[in-house]
Design an enzyme around this catalytic site. Structure first.
Site, PDB file in Angstrom:
ATOM      1  N   GLN A  51     -10.110  -3.927  -3.380  1.00 41.22           N
ATOM      2  CA  GLN A  51     -11.391  -3.504  -2.818  1.00 41.22           C
ATOM      3  C   GLN A  51     -12.527  -3.834  -3.783  1.00 41.22           C
ATOM      4  O   GLN A  51     -13.610  -4.288  -3.374  1.00 41.22           O
ATOM      5  CB  GLN A  51     -11.363  -1.985  -2.571  1.00 41.22           C
ATOM      6  CG  GLN A  51     -12.672  -1.417  -2.065  1.00 41.22           C
ATOM      7  CD  GLN A  51     -12.979  -1.863  -0.642  1.00 41.22           C
ATOM      8  OE1 GLN A  51     -12.139  -1.739   0.234  1.00 41.22           O
ATOM      9  NE2 GLN A  51     -14.172  -2.378  -0.410  1.00 41.22           N
TER      10      GLN A  51
ATOM     11  N   CYS B 267     -16.331   1.520   1.003  1.00 40.78           N
ATOM     12  CA  CYS B 267     -15.156   0.682   1.291  1.00 40.78           C
ATOM     13  C   CYS B 267     -14.702   0.814   2.735  1.00 40.78           C
ATOM     14  O   CYS B 267     -14.012  -0.066   3.249  1.00 40.78           O
ATOM     15  CB  CYS B 267     -14.026   1.038   0.329  1.00 40.78           C
ATOM     16  SG  CYS B 267     -13.371   2.702   0.540  1.00 40.78           S
TER      17      CYS B 267
ATOM     18  N   ARG C 267       0.883  -1.177   0.000  1.00 36.44           N
ATOM     19  CA  ARG C 267       0.000   0.000   0.000  1.00 36.44           C
ATOM     20  C   ARG C 267       0.907   1.208   0.000  1.00 36.44           C
ATOM     21  O   ARG C 267       1.721   1.397   0.912  1.00 36.44           O
ATOM     22  CB  ARG C 267      -0.911  -0.007   1.231  1.00 36.44           C
ATOM     23  CG  ARG C 267      -1.616   1.324   1.427  1.00 36.44           C
ATOM     24  CD  ARG C 267      -2.727   1.268   2.446  1.00 36.44           C
ATOM     25  NE  ARG C 267      -3.891   0.601   1.892  1.00 36.44           N
ATOM     26  CZ  ARG C 267      -5.113   0.668   2.413  1.00 36.44           C
ATOM     27  NH1 ARG C 267      -5.319   1.380   3.517  1.00 36.44           N
ATOM     28  NH2 ARG C 267      -6.127   0.041   1.866  1.00 36.44           N
TER      29      ARG C 267
ATOM     30  N   HIS D 273      -7.491   0.969  -6.405  1.00 38.98           N
ATOM     31  CA  HIS D 273      -7.676   0.066  -5.264  1.00 38.98           C
ATOM     32  C   HIS D 273      -8.384  -1.201  -5.764  1.00 38.98           C
ATOM     33  O   HIS D 273      -9.517  -1.494  -5.380  1.00 38.98           O
ATOM     34  CB  HIS D 273      -8.515   0.778  -4.198  1.00 38.98           C
ATOM     35  CG  HIS D 273      -8.462   0.154  -2.840  1.00 38.98           C
ATOM     36  ND1 HIS D 273      -7.641  -0.923  -2.521  1.00 38.98           N
ATOM     37  CD2 HIS D 273      -9.150   0.446  -1.691  1.00 38.98           C
ATOM     38  CE1 HIS D 273      -7.818  -1.248  -1.248  1.00 38.98           C
ATOM     39  NE2 HIS D 273      -8.729  -0.442  -0.733  1.00 38.98           N
TER      40      HIS D 273
ATOM     41  N   ARG E  77     -13.654  -8.580   1.909  1.00 40.09           N
ATOM     42  CA  ARG E  77     -12.236  -8.324   1.610  1.00 40.09           C
ATOM     43  C   ARG E  77     -11.433  -9.597   1.853  1.00 40.09           C
ATOM     44  O   ARG E  77     -10.539  -9.942   1.075  1.00 40.09           O
ATOM     45  CB  ARG E  77     -11.692  -7.179   2.489  1.00 40.09           C
ATOM     46  CG  ARG E  77     -12.224  -5.797   2.178  1.00 40.09           C
ATOM     47  CD  ARG E  77     -11.867  -5.326   0.784  1.00 40.09           C
ATOM     48  NE  ARG E  77     -10.435  -5.302   0.546  1.00 40.09           N
ATOM     49  CZ  ARG E  77      -9.589  -4.334   0.909  1.00 40.09           C
ATOM     50  NH1 ARG E  77     -10.067  -3.255   1.518  1.00 40.09           N
ATOM     51  NH2 ARG E  77      -8.293  -4.391   0.625  1.00 40.09           N
TER      52      ARG E  77
ATOM     53  N   ASP F 157     -17.381   7.204  -0.897  1.00 36.65           N
ATOM     54  CA  ASP F 157     -16.127   7.017  -0.150  1.00 36.65           C
ATOM     55  C   ASP F 157     -15.784   8.367   0.467  1.00 36.65           C
ATOM     56  O   ASP F 157     -16.393   9.394   0.145  1.00 36.65           O
ATOM     57  CB  ASP F 157     -15.025   6.528  -1.120  1.00 36.65           C
ATOM     58  CG  ASP F 157     -13.696   6.216  -0.420  1.00 36.65           C
ATOM     59  OD1 ASP F 157     -13.696   6.025   0.814  1.00 36.65           O
ATOM     60  OD2 ASP F 157     -12.662   6.173  -1.112  1.00 36.65           O
TER      61      ASP F 157
HETATM   62  N1   CP Z   1     -11.191  -0.284   2.538  1.00 35.79           N
HETATM   63  C1   CP Z   1      -9.903  -0.316   2.922  1.00 35.79           C
HETATM   64  O1   CP Z   1      -8.986  -0.497   2.111  1.00 35.79           O
HETATM   65  O2   CP Z   1      -9.727  -0.187   4.266  1.00 35.79           O
HETATM   66  P1   CP Z   1      -8.339   0.000   5.023  1.00 35.79           P
HETATM   67  O3   CP Z   1      -7.812   1.350   4.675  1.00 35.79           O
HETATM   68  O4   CP Z   1      -8.705  -0.122   6.473  1.00 35.79           O
HETATM   69  O5   CP Z   1      -7.382  -1.080   4.576  1.00 35.79           O
HETATM   70  N1  NVA Z   2     -10.028   6.709  -1.023  1.00 33.38           N
HETATM   71  C1  NVA Z   2      -9.601   6.247   0.276  1.00 33.38           C
HETATM   72  C2  NVA Z   2      -9.781   4.783   0.399  1.00 33.38           C
HETATM   73  C3  NVA Z   2      -9.422   4.198   1.738  1.00 33.38           C
HETATM   74  C4  NVA Z   2      -9.575   2.721   1.798  1.00 33.38           C
HETATM   75  C5  NVA Z   2      -8.156   6.642   0.509  1.00 33.38           C
HETATM   76  O1  NVA Z   2      -7.344   6.514  -0.416  1.00 33.38           O
HETATM   77  O2  NVA Z   2      -7.821   7.090   1.609  1.00 33.38           O
END
Ligand code: CP
Ligand code: NVA
Length: 308
Positions: A138, A265, A108, A135, A293, A226
């Protein structure tokens, strides 16, 4: 060739459909078991997944950790800030080293170019656990959730409300692969990545822009939103003000199909992108989505190891 999963298109329609079917089957096969008990066939017995986090995570971290355990393997979690990556060691060198001591890498990070560099220099599969651009993991879970709730993907009308962010980019990509419609309700200046939109349209997805939230939501089968401020973005009052007309609340849900689902998400900000009444209400499937997930990430892992 090593299978990387940086975006949904790396897998394509057939593999994404196969991942969803695999997740449905494996989820049913272990229904009611203690979560730490491995699946009967332990298909990734002895495999080690290295996970690198340059941003916070709850769901991605826990779902991949549990996914590899249930598949018979184990994980190493690296917080980038406490590794040499956080002190300037290159992504390329990190990729080379992790490839010698783990069987796959999930990362990530912020800049999508970093994960591309990781994939370029790794000799093991690299999985995108979220970048500023996309992502995909997700969205495998989201598609699984939509199908579980008895909605077919071809022809589905999905409305996205709010910021045109990384999650939306992957939904748009999915629309091209799985042939559904994304009705994007977002203010001007906050559109998704145009390359994802044109690729999805060329692949047979239908993408439309609606500057009016009501028009995006009208008759939709699924409503998705989101956070308005993604990780790494500065808190901006002007952006929050621009987003407010796109809040998913009871009035907006009333415009969608009567049996419309609500997805998010997570993490959520009640009172901003969604009202508490919607996310905690009867049309919300966000807890199934979060659980999925785990099931979806098992399928992603099995796909990169060429078991799907
Ligand atoms: N939805 C998602 O990716 O959650 P986290 O940021 O908690 O991993
Ligand atoms: N769009 C959000 C998703 C988190 C899972 C971010 O990037 O913070």
């Amino acid at each position: 060739m090593t299978r990387h999963f940086l975006n949904l298109s790396d897998a394509g329609h057939d593999a994404v459909a196969a991942m969803i079917n695999d997740a449905i089957d494996r989820k049913a096969a272990r229904h009611g078991w203690p979560l730490g008990k491995p699946d009967a066939d332990r298909p990734l017995d002895g495999h080690v997944l290295a996970m690198v986090f340059e941003k916070s995570s709850t769901r991605t971290r826990v779902s991949f950790d549990m996914a590899i355990r249930q598949l018979g393997g184990s994980s190493i979690i690296l917080e980038a800030g406490s590794t040499q990556l956080g002190r300037g060691e290159t992504v390329a060198d990190t990729a080379r080293v992790l490839s010698r001591m783990s069987d796959a890498i999930m990362i990530r990070t912020d800049d999508h170019a970093k994960i591309e560099a990781m994939a370029q220099h790794a000799s093991v599969p690299v999985i995108n656990g979220l970048t500023d651009l996309s992502h995909p993991c997700q969205i495998v879970a989201d598609l699984l959730t939509i199908i579980e709730h008895r909605k077919a993907l071809p022809g589905l009308q999905l409305a996205w409300l709010g910021d045109g962010n990384n999650v939306l980019n992957s939904i748009v990509e999915a629309a091209g692969l799985m042939k559904f419609t994304v009705r994007i309700g977002c203010p001007e200046g906050y559109d998704p990545d145009p390359a994802f939109v044109s690729q999805a349209q060329a692949a047979g997805g239908t993408i439309s822009y609606h500057r009016d939230a009501a028009s995006a939501a009208a008759g939709a089968d699924v409503i998705v939103t989101d956070t308005w401020i993604s990780m790494g973005q500065a808190h901006a009052e002007a952006k929050l003000a621009a987003m407010m007309p796109y809040q998913v609340n009871d009035a907006l849900m009333a415009l969608a199909a009567p049996d419309a689902l609500f997805l998010h998400c997570l993490p959520a900000h009640r009172g901003e992108e969604v009202s508490a009444s919607v996310i905690d209400g009867p049309q919300s499937v966000v807890w199934d989505e979060a659980e999925n997930r785990l099931h979806a990430q098992k399928s992603v892992l099995r796909w990169v190891f060429e078991q799907i």
